[in-house]
Design a protein around this motif. Sequence first.
Motif, PDB file in Angstrom:
ATOM      1  N   VAL B 398      -3.042  17.170  47.519  1.00 46.74           N
ATOM      2  CA  VAL B 398      -2.393  16.315  46.538  1.00 46.74           C
ATOM      3  C   VAL B 398      -2.660  18.079  45.395  1.00 46.74           C
ATOM      4  O   VAL B 398      -3.857  18.065  45.048  1.00 46.74           O
ATOM      5  CB  VAL B 398      -2.054  15.128  46.030  1.00 46.74           C
ATOM      6  N   GLY B 399      -1.344  18.371  44.966  1.00 43.80           N
ATOM      7  CA  GLY B 399      -1.536  19.451  43.754  1.00 43.80           C
ATOM      8  C   GLY B 399      -0.549  20.021  43.683  1.00 43.80           C
ATOM      9  O   GLY B 399       0.239  20.223  44.863  1.00 43.80           O
ATOM     10  N   GLN B 400      -1.951  21.719  43.473  1.00 42.04           N
ATOM     11  CA  GLN B 400      -0.384  23.054  42.994  1.00 42.04           C
ATOM     12  C   GLN B 400       0.209  22.946  45.160  1.00 42.04           C
ATOM     13  O   GLN B 400       0.895  24.000  45.888  1.00 42.04           O
ATOM     14  CB  GLN B 400      -0.813  24.080  42.717  1.00 42.04           C
ATOM     15  N   HIS B 401      -0.679  23.163  45.843  1.00 46.11           N
ATOM     16  CA  HIS B 401      -0.823  23.546  47.083  1.00 46.11           C
ATOM     17  C   HIS B 401      -0.015  22.549  48.277  1.00 46.11           C
ATOM     18  O   HIS B 401       0.898  23.096  48.491  1.00 46.11           O
ATOM     19  CB  HIS B 401      -2.413  23.479  48.172  1.00 46.11           C
ATOM     20  N   GLY B 424       0.714  10.503  46.420  1.00 48.84           N
ATOM     21  CA  GLY B 424       0.043  11.470  45.815  1.00 48.84           C
ATOM     22  C   GLY B 424      -1.363  11.261  45.758  1.00 48.84           C
ATOM     23  O   GLY B 424      -1.931  11.299  45.172  1.00 48.84           O
ATOM     24  N   MET B 426      -4.843  12.282  46.483  1.00 44.17           N
ATOM     25  CA  MET B 426      -5.926  13.503  46.863  1.00 44.17           C
ATOM     26  C   MET B 426      -7.001  12.722  47.808  1.00 44.17           C
ATOM     27  O   MET B 426      -7.464  11.825  47.718  1.00 44.17           O
ATOM     28  CB  MET B 426      -6.797  14.221  45.928  1.00 44.17           C
ATOM     29  N   ASP B 451      -9.627  23.314  45.597  1.00 44.67           N
ATOM     30  CA  ASP B 451     -10.552  22.658  45.344  1.00 44.67           C
ATOM     31  C   ASP B 451     -10.826  21.505  45.265  1.00 44.67           C
ATOM     32  O   ASP B 451     -12.393  21.244  45.300  1.00 44.67           O
ATOM     33  CB  ASP B 451     -11.007  24.149  44.998  1.00 44.67           C
ATOM     34  N   GLY B 452     -10.065  21.182  44.726  1.00 42.47           N
ATOM     35  CA  GLY B 452     -10.570  19.469  44.002  1.00 42.47           C
ATOM     36  C   GLY B 452     -10.444  18.589  44.912  1.00 42.47           C
ATOM     37  O   GLY B 452     -11.199  18.182  45.075  1.00 42.47           O
ATOM     38  N   SER B 453      -9.082  18.576  45.743  1.00 40.00           N
ATOM     39  CA  SER B 453      -8.632  17.448  47.309  1.00 40.00           C
ATOM     40  C   SER B 453      -9.728  17.388  47.788  1.00 40.00           C
ATOM     41  O   SER B 453     -10.607  16.506  47.832  1.00 40.00           O
ATOM     42  CB  SER B 453      -6.667  17.582  47.358  1.00 40.00           C
ATOM     43  N   ASN B 478      -8.452  27.512  43.600  1.00 37.70           N
ATOM     44  CA  ASN B 478      -8.740  28.304  42.418  1.00 37.70           C
ATOM     45  C   ASN B 478      -9.237  27.806  40.819  1.00 37.70           C
ATOM     46  O   ASN B 478      -9.028  28.202  40.115  1.00 37.70           O
ATOM     47  CB  ASN B 478      -7.139  28.066  42.132  1.00 37.70           C
ATOM     48  N   SER B 480     -10.026  25.407  40.165  1.00 37.63           N
ATOM     49  CA  SER B 480      -9.323  24.427  38.765  1.00 37.63           C
ATOM     50  C   SER B 480      -8.680  23.239  39.283  1.00 37.63           C
ATOM     51  O   SER B 480      -7.893  23.337  41.083  1.00 37.63           O
ATOM     52  CB  SER B 480      -8.929  24.796  37.643  1.00 37.63           C
ATOM     53  N   LEU B 481      -8.318  21.761  38.835  1.00 33.36           N
ATOM     54  CA  LEU B 481      -7.364  21.018  39.501  1.00 33.36           C
ATOM     55  C   LEU B 481      -5.943  21.246  39.016  1.00 33.36           C
ATOM     56  O   LEU B 481      -5.517  21.634  37.502  1.00 33.36           O
ATOM     57  CB  LEU B 481      -7.683  19.795  38.392  1.00 33.36           C
ATOM     58  N   GLY B 482      -5.493  22.145  39.442  1.00 35.10           N
ATOM     59  CA  GLY B 482      -4.309  23.293  39.301  1.00 35.10           C
ATOM     60  C   GLY B 482      -3.392  22.660  38.223  1.00 35.10           C
ATOM     61  O   GLY B 482      -2.458  22.911  37.924  1.00 35.10           O
ATOM     62  N   LEU B 483      -3.645  21.395  39.334  1.00 36.10           N
ATOM     63  CA  LEU B 483      -1.675  20.899  38.640  1.00 36.10           C
ATOM     64  C   LEU B 483      -1.969  19.795  37.762  1.00 36.10           C
ATOM     65  O   LEU B 483      -0.618  20.118  36.757  1.00 36.10           O
ATOM     66  CB  LEU B 483      -0.960  19.808  39.809  1.00 36.10           C
ATOM     67  N   VAL B 484      -2.643  19.640  37.299  1.00 36.84           N
ATOM     68  CA  VAL B 484      -3.494  19.115  36.085  1.00 36.84           C
ATOM     69  C   VAL B 484      -3.121  19.996  34.908  1.00 36.84           C
ATOM     70  O   VAL B 484      -2.850  20.009  33.908  1.00 36.84           O
ATOM     71  CB  VAL B 484      -4.824  18.063  35.950  1.00 36.84           C
TER      72      VAL B 484
HETATM   73  C1  LIG Z   1      -7.428  10.511  44.240  1.00 31.97           C
HETATM   74  C2  LIG Z   1      -6.339  10.735  42.922  1.00 31.97           C
HETATM   75  N1  LIG Z   1      -6.795  11.320  41.670  1.00 31.97           N
HETATM   76  C3  LIG Z   1      -6.188  12.372  41.036  1.00 31.97           C
HETATM   77  C4  LIG Z   1      -5.037  12.540  41.161  1.00 31.97           C
HETATM   78  C5  LIG Z   1      -4.212  13.550  40.323  1.00 31.97           C
HETATM   79  N2  LIG Z   1      -4.076  15.059  40.035  1.00 31.97           N
HETATM   80  C6  LIG Z   1      -2.856  14.774  40.546  1.00 31.97           C
HETATM   81  S1  LIG Z   1      -2.752  16.759  41.165  1.00 31.97           S
HETATM   82  C7  LIG Z   1      -4.625  16.927  40.550  1.00 31.97           C
HETATM   83  C8  LIG Z   1      -5.379  18.025  41.018  1.00 31.97           C
HETATM   84  C9  LIG Z   1      -5.732  18.995  42.212  1.00 31.97           C
HETATM   85  O1  LIG Z   1      -6.496  19.861  42.443  1.00 31.97           O
HETATM   86  P1  LIG Z   1      -6.478  20.631  43.704  1.00 31.97           P
HETATM   87  O2  LIG Z   1      -6.847  19.471  44.745  1.00 31.97           O
HETATM   88  O3  LIG Z   1      -7.251  21.529  43.558  1.00 31.97           O
HETATM   89  O4  LIG Z   1      -5.097  21.272  43.857  1.00 31.97           O
HETATM   90  P2  LIG Z   1      -4.649  22.506  43.176  1.00 31.97           P
HETATM   91  O5  LIG Z   1      -3.693  21.497  42.568  1.00 31.97           O
HETATM   92  O6  LIG Z   1      -5.215  23.488  42.372  1.00 31.97           O
HETATM   93  O7  LIG Z   1      -3.483  23.202  44.628  1.00 31.97           O
HETATM   94  C10 LIG Z   1      -4.732  15.750  40.458  1.00 31.97           C
HETATM   95  C11 LIG Z   1      -6.186  15.674  40.133  1.00 31.97           C
HETATM   96  C12 LIG Z   1      -4.568  12.715  42.491  1.00 31.97           C
HETATM   97  N3  LIG Z   1      -3.714  12.919  42.778  1.00 31.97           N
HETATM   98  N4  LIG Z   1      -5.171  11.781  43.449  1.00 31.97           N
END
Ligand SMILES: Cc1ncc(C[n+]2csc(CCOP(=O)(O)OP(=O)(O)O)c2C)c(N)n1
Lengths: 99, 569
Positions: B398-401, B424, B426, B451-453, B478, B480-484
């Motif tokens: 979940v995120g930008q990717h 949604g 992660m 890298d977050g998920s 990236n 970072s927590l890109g979408l945030v």
């Molecule tokens: C379990 C959970 N915690 C928090 C979020 C809120 N959230 C949505 S996208 C995101 C960032 C995801 O980061 P990453 O996996 O690195 O993906 P990127 O957006 O950088 O591609 C967060 C914290 C979520 N969706 N699910």
Amino acid sequence: MRDTLRIELSDSEGALMRLVGLVERRGFTIATLEKADAADGQSTVIMRLSARDGARSLDVLTRQIGRLFDVRAVFTPELAAAEAAHASYRWRQACPPRN
Amino acid sequence: MTALPATQTLAEASPPAPAKQTGAHAVVRTLEVLGVERVFGYPGGAIMPVYDALTGSSLKHILVRHEQAAAFAADAQARLTGKAGVCLATSGPGATNLLTGIANAYMDSVPMIILTGQVPSGLMGTDAFQEVDVFGMSMPVVKHSIIIRDPMRIPEMIAEAFAIAEGGRPGPVLIDLPKDVLQAEAYPTLPPESRLSAGPSPSRQADLDAAAALLSSSERPVLYIGGGVALGGAVEAVRDFMGRTGIPAVATLKGLGCAHPEAENFLGMLGMHGGRAANVAVDECDLLVCCGARFDDRATGRLDSFAKGARIIHMDGDGAEIGKLRTADAAIEGDIADALARLDPGYLDIEDWRKSCRERKERHAFRYDAPGHGVFAPAMLKQLSEAAGDDFIAACDVGQHQMWVAQHCRFSRPEHHLTSAGLGAMGYGLPAGIGAAMERPDAKVVTITGDGSVMMNIQELATAHRYGVPVRILLLDNASLGLVRQWQEYFFDQNFSEIDLYDNPDFAEVAHAFGIEAFTVHSREEVPAAIDRLLNARGPILAHVLIDPRENVWPLVPPGASNADMMED
Ligand SMILES: Cc1ncc(C[n+]2csc(CCOP(=O)(O)OP(=O)(O)O)c2C)c(N)n1
């Protein structure tokens, strides 16, 4: 405005909790609730409820209740005499019985 | 699921029973009889009798390293097969660890059976060690749940749970199993035939006639495809309807893969990260044919300005969805495939409309010629999915990717796009990729994660390694927590709060430590070779791909805005 629903549900574990939880979660508050003694594993619940905000539809709620596995049928009163005694209602089926 | 004559006993229908028949044996043997081959789980006190009964069973137990992963893996398997996935955990912390996975299955209507151990019946309600009321806690996120109190009813109740999970609009069903019931002596008979009817009933002809009349008088119709199409087995029907009528179509995140990927009248995903062609078509249409979609806020943007001039035809297998958020001018409840096949508006005079939609689609097609030498993730994803072909199965995090996958990957089937859409969550990607690759080892299953998920369920690298699962992991890093970060950039005055993951571990090294092949991709030139290496791998493999932290997902509909007010790069 308060509406009244009559729900027939099987008397399985958690059935009432599931029903009440759904009504609350879907944005309604329950003013009164009456549950008749179960007979043949089935019981009847009559509740008066109102929507917490104007956007909630009772019609959608009845269908969401009707989707619960424990629920056999949902009825709305045929005459919307909301203040009348339950006994005098004539009920119209809002959700088909599940067989 | 196999239905068996009610007169047969379990012993007659399956391999010889062990000498001592307990409730736990009844659980295991009922699963076998019902045709379950694989369960994902993690043992512990209250569920130990089931683990004891598992030895010698034909069930393959997959030991995950966190219960949440058991639920996610079972979920992915279920999405691919349409049959309930099964996960198993102990009481208390085991059960609570499953909850996110249960909610995920509920939000996306995935059939799943969740078996949880429970403290002995006599101790329930006494705050016993590892007692939580998972039956109560999970109620808002299950289709149904039961506590089995009578060991003799185990086969019947489990069979019914499967029928509920898989029937109608699918969903998760939780079965709580008190330890004394599992240990009690039981002489199980076979599950009786289910009393549930199989599929939704056909729609009413009058409703179809009303819809056909709306369609034939429409000048600018749009088909709005949701997850209900795949659930209702209506993919071919949608493709046929699109071909027959030529109606321009858009899809939700869960509706991707329903339209033929090369269909000229398919305009792509709508909504918050939808394309301009899709969002503008919906904005301008005079008739929206909603097919198994539910007017979710991520798809509609501001609801009161969504398709504001349009009349609505709403088709759904689940009548409770119709009219929930938008009143329908024609409501068609029932079997979507059947309804689409019978919906015949005759010749539609919409050539001008089709042309303007097509031109907009071409004019606003995504561009892949980003400047620089860094890896441009959208281009890499597009190349990857095209190289993998019709066997490409993506398990997203979940995120930008996740949004890039939805925008840029090609899906031949909706069930090939495994994504945590409604919840949604992660952490979905890696366990879902494992579940999918176990089910379809010959397909090209790729977990696409950030890298977050990935850190939410990184421990599952151990599961991938243990079972040699052919899951390819594409980690778009990236830092970072890109979408945030993107939201903070545009909607929180660039106040970048707690999104910096500058101190990530070296993910390739992490994978190596788990015994998994891994490599790092630094530049665009390395991408073709990386895709080759990923797709040709036989076991688990991880590609750690470094991308620019400033890259964003475009277009973007700001929160609370109308879909027509998209921000673009
Ligand atoms: C379990 C959970 N915690 C928090 C979020 C809120 N959230 C949505 S996208 C995101 C960032 C995801 O980061 P990453 O996996 O690195 O993906 P990127 O957006 O950088 O591609 C967060 C914290 C979520 N969706 N699910």
